[in-house]
Design a protein around this motif. Structure first.
Motif, short mmCIF file in Angstrom:
data_model
loop_
_atom_site.label_atom_id
_atom_site.label_comp_id
_atom_site.label_asym_id
_atom_site.label_seq_id
_atom_site.Cartn_x
_atom_site.Cartn_y
_atom_site.Cartn_z
N LEU A 17 0.83 -1.20 0.00
CA LEU A 17 0.00 0.00 0.00
C LEU A 17 0.87 1.26 0.00
O LEU A 17 0.62 2.20 -0.75
N LEU A 18 1.89 1.22 0.83
CA LEU A 18 2.80 2.37 0.88
C LEU A 18 3.47 2.58 -0.48
O LEU A 18 3.62 3.70 -0.95
N ILE A 45 1.08 4.17 -2.73
CA ILE A 45 0.93 5.61 -2.44
C ILE A 45 2.11 6.38 -3.02
O ILE A 45 1.94 7.46 -3.59
N ILE A 102 -3.81 12.03 0.59
CA ILE A 102 -4.10 10.68 1.09
C ILE A 102 -3.54 10.53 2.51
O ILE A 102 -4.20 10.02 3.41
N THR A 110 -7.74 8.96 -4.51
CA THR A 110 -8.24 7.65 -4.05
C THR A 110 -8.56 6.75 -5.24
O THR A 110 -8.34 5.54 -5.21
N LEU A 160 -5.29 5.51 -6.46
CA LEU A 160 -4.73 4.54 -5.51
C LEU A 160 -5.44 3.19 -5.64
O LEU A 160 -4.81 2.13 -5.58
N LYS A 161 -6.71 3.26 -5.86
CA LYS A 161 -7.50 2.05 -6.04
C LYS A 161 -7.04 1.27 -7.28
O LYS A 161 -6.96 0.05 -7.29
N THR A 163 -3.79 -0.41 -6.29
CA THR A 163 -3.90 -1.53 -5.33
C THR A 163 -4.77 -2.64 -5.84
O THR A 163 -4.60 -3.79 -5.49
#
Lengths: 462, 207
Positions: free
Chosen positions: B145-146, B149, B160, B192, B195-196, B199
């Motif tokens: 996740l990091l 980001i 975020i 977001t 980011l989605k 991920t």
């Protein structure tokens, strides 16, 4: 974004990884930071000796606790509020300052404006009763102004305004009597009560004293003022009687229930009106006695003066007259003498009228009592009206008697003054010159023998 | 209260607005003490509450413990000076802290870029590759996740981080980034979304 992702993001900082600071570093850094800060504080304190003022502290506190936008809004609101407060307070100050003003004063206009505003507000917001109450309150203010007035003009202006207020009350009463009976009764009650109060204050001792002060300025002007006051009193009395008439009409036609006004209340009101009228006639009686006294004294003085002059003049024959106006003075004295007859007649008429009025009062009292006992309220009111008419006529006659007496006094005074100016010495060479100053004051008539035998003999001759 | 809540998850504040409100009032009271009385103890309490978030904010950008510690320390000193010298310019203590930290980070980026003669973005990539991967012992998915980001634009990373990791309200983020709240919302939405995509690549919409 999915909840799982958000949960993961929120969980990142709770992990004991490098993303969070080392606890030992946090503690060490804290100690170091505080040490540095303390050092800088000590240095700054040593440099700055002056303490911040209370206003600075308040300003800082406000800045911290209140957001910038709120502070800006508060500032503009406060400005508007302050402007409003200053305007209102200055208006209030002007109004309170104008409260004691009299007609002709600079602030009297403000007072009138306030009264107009009050009346407007009462007529728009309040009931008819409120409106009439406001008008009558202003009428009371006029009476107060009349009592406090310092000149005949101010008093006259106040009485004129009072008449207007009473006329306005009468109009309101007429208008409201055509509306609902309850409202008409409420207004009539107010009018009856307040007009009586106004009448009392207008004719109380203070007014009388005030009038006497004004009299000393100009007798004739005062008589004119008195005439206006009598007219105002008459108007107020008539308005009060109209109010009683409305009450009687509503009660006799049974337009209102006894809870609004009972027959007994109306009877009491009629009796009260009768007493007031009787009281007014008694006052006129006393006034006539006073006027008669003044008239007798004035006439006596004039007669004394004329006789003295008549007796002295032959003594001057063959001598050169030192006064070139002597002929004029003699003709004036004869003119004054011509007024005496008229004055005597007026005073006697007034005396007779008052005696008649007293007789009518006594008769009317008995008649009204009988009519009230017979529940004939309209009849009783008619008698009241008749008595009021008699009282008005008597008042007019008394005022006229006062007027002629005042005119005679004035003529006498103006005629005397030029003669006194030519006096070479206080004890004059001629008897005429000695006698005339005496005319100014009735009390000195008794002291004239001091001047010499001539005067004493003149009085005896007369 | 501030000290107690420091240990608790900061996001609780967004869940319970009344607690958040009390904290804000207490924070303002402490700031007032600092400004009006130069109360170092009050400042120490503020330090206790904000040292973690500021360190994370700096470290997240620099990915270097020493730099993060130095800059965090500097930020608090600068904030103290600012509060004493220009108290009337302080509208929000929190925003002031983050803004100073942000500016210091930018300074470091510039210094690094000059020293290594490479762009800030490249420097960041190197940092991610070295420190984060080696030093942070977190779960694998959080590490991913990091990384995701860090792949985002610099602007997206900031919103975020501030919104979801630190749990700051949009208004404060707008103050820190010196933009309108509407802009922040738009950037947050885009960030977001991006980011989605990183991920969950399977859910990437076909264009």
């Amino acid at each position: 974004m999915s909840r799982k992702l958000i949960k993961q993001l929120r969980g990142i900082k709770n992990e004991n990884g490098r993303l969070n600071p080392d606890r030992s570093w946090v503690a060490q850094n804290r100690a170091k930071l505080l040490q540095d800060i303390n050092c800088s504080v000590r240095i700054n304190t040593a440099e700055e000796e002056s303490k911040p003022s209370v206003f600075d502290s308040i300003g800082e506190g406000l800045h911290i606790f209140v957001s910038g936008r709120a502070l800006a809004m508060a500032r503009s609101s406060l400005t508007i509020f302050l402007v409003g407060a200053v305007t209102v307070s200055s208006w209030i100050a002007s109004v309170s300052a104008s409260n004691d003003s009299l007609p002709g004063d600079k602030m009297y206009g403000v007072k009138m404006a306030v009264e107009k505003t009050e009346l407007l507000v009462a007529s728009v917001i309040g009931s008819d009763e409120d409106e009439v109450t406001t008008i009558l309150k202003h009428a009371s203010t006029r009476v107060d102004e009349y009592q406090r007035s310092e000149s005949t003009e101010q008093a006259s202006e106040a009485i004129k305004s009072l008449k207007e207020k009473i006329a306005s009350t009468q109009e309101s009463l007429n208008e409201v009597s055509e509306k609902s009976p309850e409202e008409a009764v409420a207004v009539a009650k107010v009018v009856e009560k307040r007009t009586e109060e106004i009448l009392d204050s207008l004719s109380d001792k203070m007014s009388a004293e005030k009038s006497s002060v004004i009299v000393s300025e100009s007798e004739v002007d005062n008589v004119q003022l008195k005439k206006e006051v009598v007219e105002a009193e008459d108007l107020i009395q008539k308005t009060g009687i109209s109010a009683v008439e409305v009450l009687i009409e509503k009660v006799e036609n049974e337009e209102v229930g006894s809870e609004v006004i009972s027959k007994e209340e109306v009877k009491n009101t009629i009796n009260r009106k009768l007493d007031k009228l009787a009281e007014g006639v008694s006052r006129l009686d006393a006034e006539v006695v006073e006027t008669s006294g003044i008239a007798s004294t004035t006439i006596a003085i004039i007669k004394t003066a004329s006789t003295t002059k008549y007796l002295v003049e032959p003594m001057k024959d063959g001598e050169e007259n030192p006064d070139p106006n002597a002929d004029t003075s003699a003709s004036s004295t004869s003119l004054i003498s011509a007024q005496i007859g008229q004055t005597e007649q007026k005073v006697v008429e007034a005396e007779q009228k008052v005696v008649e009025a007293n007789r009518i009062v006594e008769e009317t009292k008995v008649e009204i009592k009988n009519l009230i006992d017979q529940n004939n309220l309209t009849g009783a009111l008619d008698k009241i009206k008749e008595l009021d008419g008699v009282k008005s006529e008597t008042s007019v006659m008394v005022v006229e008697a006062n007027k002629v007496v005042a005119e005679v006094q004035k003529a006498l005074t103006t005629e005397v003054k030029p003669t006194t100016t030519i006096l070479p010495t206080p004890i004059a060479s001629t008897t005429t010159n000695v006698v005339l100053p005496v005319l100014n004051t009735s009390t000195t008539v008794q002291t004239t023998p001091v001047i010499g035998n001539t005067t004493s003999s003149t009085i005896k001759t007369n | 209260m501030l000290r107690c809540l420091n240990a608790v998850n900061c996001n609780i504040l967004t869940v319970f607005p009344s607690i958040y409100m009390n904290i804000r009032i207490e924070e303002k009271l402490l700031v007032y003490k600092v400004v009006a009385k130069k109360d170092t103890e009050a400042f120490a309490q503020l330090y206790d509450f904000y040292v973690g978030p500021i360190y994370r904010f700096v470290f997240f950008k620099l990915s270097n413990r020493e730099d993060a510690e130095d800059i965090t320390s500097e930020v608090f000193l600068k904030v103290w000076d600012y509060l004493i010298e220009k108290p009337k310019e302080v509208t929000s203590f929190k925003q002031l802290l983050y803004r100073i930290a942000r500016n210091r980070v930018v300074d470091v980026y510039r210094a690094r870029a000059k020293k290594n003669e490479c762009s800030i973005e490249t420097a960041e990539k190197i940092a991610i590759g070295n420190d984060l991967r080696k030093d942070i012992e977190i779960k694998e998915e959080q590490q991913d996740l990091l990384k995701a980001i860090k792949k985002l634009k610099h602007e997206y990373q900031e919103v975020i981080h501030l919104r979801y990791i630190e749990g700051l309200p949009t208004k404060d983020i707008a103050g820190i980034l010196e933009m309108s709240a509407t802009n922040v919302r738009v950037i947050l939405f885009r960030a977001t979304k991006k980011l989605k995509e990183f991920t969950e690549p399977d859910l990437k919409p076909k264009t």
